[in-house]
Design an enzyme around this catalytic site. Structure first.
Site, PDB file in Angstrom:
ATOM      1  CB  CYS A   2      -0.886  -0.017   1.231  1.00  0.00           C
ATOM      2  SG  CYS A   2      -1.768  -1.574   1.392  1.00  0.00           S
ATOM      3  NE  ARG A  27       4.336   2.296  -1.278  1.00  0.00           N
ATOM      4  CZ  ARG A  27       5.569   1.874  -1.005  1.00  0.00           C
ATOM      5  NH1 ARG A  27       6.582   2.361  -1.675  1.00  0.00           N
ATOM      6  NH2 ARG A  27       5.783   0.959  -0.091  1.00  0.00           N
ATOM      7  CD1 TRP A  74      -1.215  -4.615  -5.141  1.00  0.00           C
ATOM      8  CD2 TRP A  74      -0.872  -6.085  -3.492  1.00  0.00           C
ATOM      9  NE1 TRP A  74      -0.942  -5.843  -5.707  1.00  0.00           N
ATOM     10  CE2 TRP A  74      -0.726  -6.762  -4.718  1.00  0.00           C
ATOM     11  CE3 TRP A  74      -0.693  -6.818  -2.300  1.00  0.00           C
ATOM     12  CZ2 TRP A  74      -0.413  -8.126  -4.791  1.00  0.00           C
ATOM     13  CZ3 TRP A  74      -0.390  -8.169  -2.382  1.00  0.00           C
ATOM     14  CH2 TRP A  74      -0.252  -8.813  -3.629  1.00  0.00           C
ATOM     15  CG  ASN A 100       2.811  -0.595   3.110  1.00  0.00           C
ATOM     16  OD1 ASN A 100       2.380  -1.651   2.651  1.00  0.00           O
ATOM     17  ND2 ASN A 100       4.007  -0.114   2.825  1.00  0.00           N
ATOM     18  N   GLY A 101       1.469  -3.083   5.171  1.00  0.00           N
ATOM     19  CA  GLY A 101       2.175  -4.234   5.741  1.00  0.00           C
ATOM     20  C   GLY A 101       1.195  -5.347   6.062  1.00  0.00           C
ATOM     21  CD  GLU A 487      12.836  -7.971 -17.112  1.00  0.00           C
ATOM     22  OE1 GLU A 487      12.258  -6.884 -16.949  1.00  0.00           O
ATOM     23  OE2 GLU A 487      12.779  -8.889 -16.252  1.00  0.00           O
ATOM     24  CE  LYS A 491       8.929  -5.685 -16.982  1.00  0.00           C
ATOM     25  NZ  LYS A 491      10.126  -6.020 -16.299  1.00  0.00           N
ATOM     26  CD  GLU A 494       6.057  -7.045 -14.519  1.00  0.00           C
ATOM     27  OE1 GLU A 494       5.763  -6.329 -13.549  1.00  0.00           O
ATOM     28  OE2 GLU A 494       7.115  -6.933 -15.173  1.00  0.00           O
ATOM     29  CG  HIS A 510      15.566 -30.808 -23.390  1.00  0.00           C
ATOM     30  ND1 HIS A 510      16.105 -32.026 -23.722  1.00  0.00           N
ATOM     31  CD2 HIS A 510      16.508 -29.880 -23.694  1.00  0.00           C
ATOM     32  CE1 HIS A 510      17.329 -31.853 -24.188  1.00  0.00           C
ATOM     33  NE2 HIS A 510      17.599 -30.568 -24.191  1.00  0.00           N
ATOM     34  CE  LYS A 609       8.921   0.362 -10.088  1.00  0.00           C
ATOM     35  NZ  LYS A 609       9.224  -0.238 -11.381  1.00  0.00           N
TER      36      LYS A 609
HETATM   37  C1  AGP Z   1       9.112  -6.017 -12.516  1.00  0.00           C
HETATM   38  O1  AGP Z   1       8.613  -5.383 -13.601  1.00  0.00           O
HETATM   39  C2  AGP Z   1       8.218  -6.108 -11.400  1.00  0.00           C
HETATM   40  N1  AGP Z   1       7.764  -4.859 -11.008  1.00  0.00           N
HETATM   41  C3  AGP Z   1       8.726  -6.949 -10.246  1.00  0.00           C
HETATM   42  O2  AGP Z   1       9.025  -8.218 -10.717  1.00  0.00           O
HETATM   43  C4  AGP Z   1       9.963  -6.390  -9.538  1.00  0.00           C
HETATM   44  O3  AGP Z   1      11.074  -6.523 -10.331  1.00  0.00           O
HETATM   45  C5  AGP Z   1      10.177  -7.165  -8.234  1.00  0.00           C
HETATM   46  O4  AGP Z   1       9.044  -6.985  -7.437  1.00  0.00           O
HETATM   47  C6  AGP Z   1      11.426  -6.709  -7.505  1.00  0.00           C
HETATM   48  O5  AGP Z   1      11.309  -5.382  -7.123  1.00  0.00           O
HETATM   49  P1  AGP Z   1      12.594  -4.602  -6.581  1.00  0.00           P
HETATM   50  O6  AGP Z   1      13.597  -4.551  -7.686  1.00  0.00           O
HETATM   51  O7  AGP Z   1      12.062  -3.247  -6.226  1.00  0.00           O
HETATM   52  O8  AGP Z   1      13.095  -5.349  -5.390  1.00  0.00           O
END
Ligand code: AGP
Length: 614
Positions: A2, A27, A74, A100-101, A487, A491, A494, A510, A609
């Site tokens: 959050c 967030r 969140w 937040n937590g 990666e 992307k 995501e 495989h 994020k």
């Molecule tokens: C990547 O696009 C994501 N937002 C997510 O996988 C991110 O890389 C991961 O949560 C790690 O975050 P950080 O680099 O802030 O630790």
């Protein structure tokens, strides 16, 4: 994870809170809410949805008050809805709290409070906290700050909280453990509290990063006072923010993600600034200077991270083993911390995190640190928790990354890892002088080569349009390009919600090759280098099953051009630097496909994020 924001001062709090919540929306965006104190009148407005939904909800309703707290959620405990939205209120109605937590032991506390007549409205763990504080305040006859301290003594979990009490409208109490919290000190007794500095920078540059276990009492009359959970007084350490407001704007781009993709020539350059010295033919990393010798003598490097940072770590493995000849193990932080791993005192642990707040990475650091390893951090957010708990480290200087999907942070992380591997390799003598200088000169021109790849956006967008309706996709790469395949797949998953998998190209035979038919787009990195011929064979295997091949190739390549359905040329560069160029088309393809599918590119569903809970 959050976003929380709070204000106490002379101005109307509501507009400051709404602005702050907009900055923090990356967030979490499941619900939003505010609580305002106008004298002893406490008003709470909250609803499911984004900050814009909250504004519509508040429109026409009273929202006066010069003290207030705001929250964007969140969801962890309880589905996104109006009731589970924060702030939460105590049974007495006097207290309002944002969090937040995760409160891990909320269930037994709730049971106890239910027997004491407290009425719960939501499914959240958070609501337990406001009732507990209220209960202690009334039964122990203590003030808000002391009630918060006593309540937190019995809480297990992660928290950043801010609490208001209508019985004492000139006071705000904030506290943190694991989840981040920054306090902004404004003029004329104004104070701001937030999960990170983005809502604060437009008001003041003077901030205090609250440490773990600290409680801040912000009083209109007496200013800021900090104590720890044991009630010991702490002196606030005021720091100056380096952040600039314009970095938090879209700068004319439709989305933060596109802006951040196009910022990479600058962000890669900034992550090398003052570190790559061509004239002297050396790499200088001031942030790890004190641990350089330990690094040079290391028998093993462990790299920990999550998501995109883990992928950068994988590129790091190839870089350190190739250039510094040190064995590397790359670990998912979440698995590492519960696997009881073997950690030696002479191990170097590199912890990679854009936000510097990821709970799993934080916990992996605590574990390794507790077993005597040296922890080197690679973080982007200045002043973040991970940057403060590691022994040493290097910031990536990529600037604020607002888009939830990480882009420029990845290339900046890979650039810093490259600088580290080159520096350690030179000091260990595992790389010849001529090769070292050749690579240093090549690294220096990488930002220009990234610009060249970005200039090819129109062709990449054309390819994205062809595959925007795909339901699956495969990404293939070998060697340094294997992590980039992972990666690229992440992307696309995501932000466009298309299922995608990244694989070492040779692994395809495989199993995954069974997925291939004329509907399956297969993105392949096929640049000139150590495994070029092998990748060409893999492309032929895909074409033999009618798969659609989109290949990233070295400019001027004609062989793959004759095989693939589409080729995206990138400038020639040695294998160790290919990840910095080949990832760019993957970022643009996923961006344009997501836009064409009408997805919310900057705030993809179900994501946030920085993941500050386990
Ligand atoms: C990547 O696009 C994501 N937002 C997510 O996988 C991110 O890389 C991961 O949560 C790690 O975050 P950080 O680099 O802030 O630790």
């Amino acid at each position: 994870m959050c976003g929380i924001v709070a204000y106490l001062g002379d101005k109307q709090a509501y507009p400051i809170l709404i602005n702050g919540l907009r900055r923090l929306e990356y967030r979490g965006y499941d619900s939003a809410g505010v609580a305002l104190l106008d004298g002893d009148v406490l008003t709470i407005h909250k609803c499911q949805g984004k900050v814009s939904d909250l504004e519509a909800h508040v429109d026409g309703r009273s929202h006066a008050g010069t003290v207030g707290i705001g929250h964007t959620r969140w969801a962890t405990h309880g589905p996104p809805n109006d009731i589970n939205a924060h702030p939460h209120q105590s049974t007495s109605g006097d207290l309002a709290l944002i969090h937040n937590g995760i409160i891990e032991n909320y269930a037994p506390i709730k049971e106890e409070l239910l027997t004491r007549g407290h009425v719960f409205r939501s499914d959240t763990d958070t609501e337990v906290l406001v009732h507990l504080i209220d209960d202690i305040q009334r039964t122990e006859g203590v003030d808000l700050a002391e009630a918060v301290r006593l309540a937190l003594e019995s809480v297990v979990g992660a928290y950043a909280i801010v609490v208001l009490d209508r019985k004492d409208p000139d006071v705000m109490v904030a506290a943190r453990k694991s989840s981040p919290l920054v306090i902004g000190i404004g003029d004329n007794g104004e104070h701001f509290v937030a999960s990170d500095a983005t809502p604060i920078v437009e008001h003041t540059k003077n901030v205090v990063y609250l440490e773990d276990g600290e409680i801040a009492v912000i009083d209109r009359r007496q200013g800021l006072k900090i104590r720890n959970i044991k009630n010991q007084v702490k002196t606030p350490f005021i720091q100056e923010l380096e952040m600039h407001l314009e970095a938090l704007e879209k700068g004319g781009y439709d989305h933060f993600m596109l802006k951040e993709i196009h910022e990479q020539p600058r962000s890669i350059r900034d992550s090398m600034r003052g570190r790559l010295n061509l004239a002297k033919g050396e790499v200088v990393l001031g942030g790890i200077k004190d641990y350089e010798q330990k690094f040079v003598q290391a028998k093993r490097i462990l790299i920990v991270g999550c998501g995109t940072s883990w992928h950068a770590g994988l590129v790091g493995e190839y870089l350190f083993e190739e250039l510094a000849r040190i064995p590397v193990e790359v670990e998912y932080a979440s698995e590492f911390r519960y696997r009881n791993p073997i950690i030696n005192e002479d191990d170097i642990v590199i912890a990679i995190s854009q936000s510097g707040e990821t709970a799993d990475t934080m916990a992996a650091i605590e574990l390794a640190k507790g077993r005597g390893a040296t922890i080197i951090g690679i973080c982007n957010v200045v002043g973040s928790s991970i940057a403060r708990v590691t022994h040493a480290g290097s910031y990536t200087h990529a600037g604020p990354e607002i888009g939830v999907a990480s882009t420029k942070a990845f290339t900046a992380q890979v650039t810093v890892l490259t600088l580290m591997a080159l520096m350690i390799g030179q000091k260990r003598g595992t790389i010849s002088g001529s090769k070292f200088h050749r690579l240093l000169n090549e690294l220096d021109v990488i930002p220009g080569k990234v610009e060249a790849v970005l200039r090819n956006e129109a062709q990449i967008k054309y390819i994205a349009d062809i595959y925007k309706d795909a339901t699956n996709a495969l990404y293939l790469g070998r060697g340094f390009s294997f992590p980039v395949a992972l990666e690229g797949a992440l992307k696309l998953k995501e932000i466009s919600y298309i299922h995608a998998e990244g694989y070492p190209a040779a692994e395809m035979k495989h199993g995954p090759i069974a997925l291939i038919d004329e509907e399956m787009p297969v993105f392949v990195i096929a640049t000139k280098g150590a495994s070029y011929e092998k990748v060409v064979s893999n492309i032929q295997e895909v074409k033999a099953r009618k798969g659609k091949v989109i290949a990233i190739v070295t400019e001027g390549d004609s062989v793959v051009k004759g095989l693939a359905d589409h080729v995206i040329p990138i400038p020639e560069t040695p294998d160790p630097f290919v990840p910095l160029l080949s990832v760019i088309p993957f970022l643009l393809i996923s961006y344009h496909i997501a836009v064409m599918r009408g997805c919310n590119v900057d705030q993809p569903r179900n994501l946030a994020k920085s993941v500050t809970v386990e």
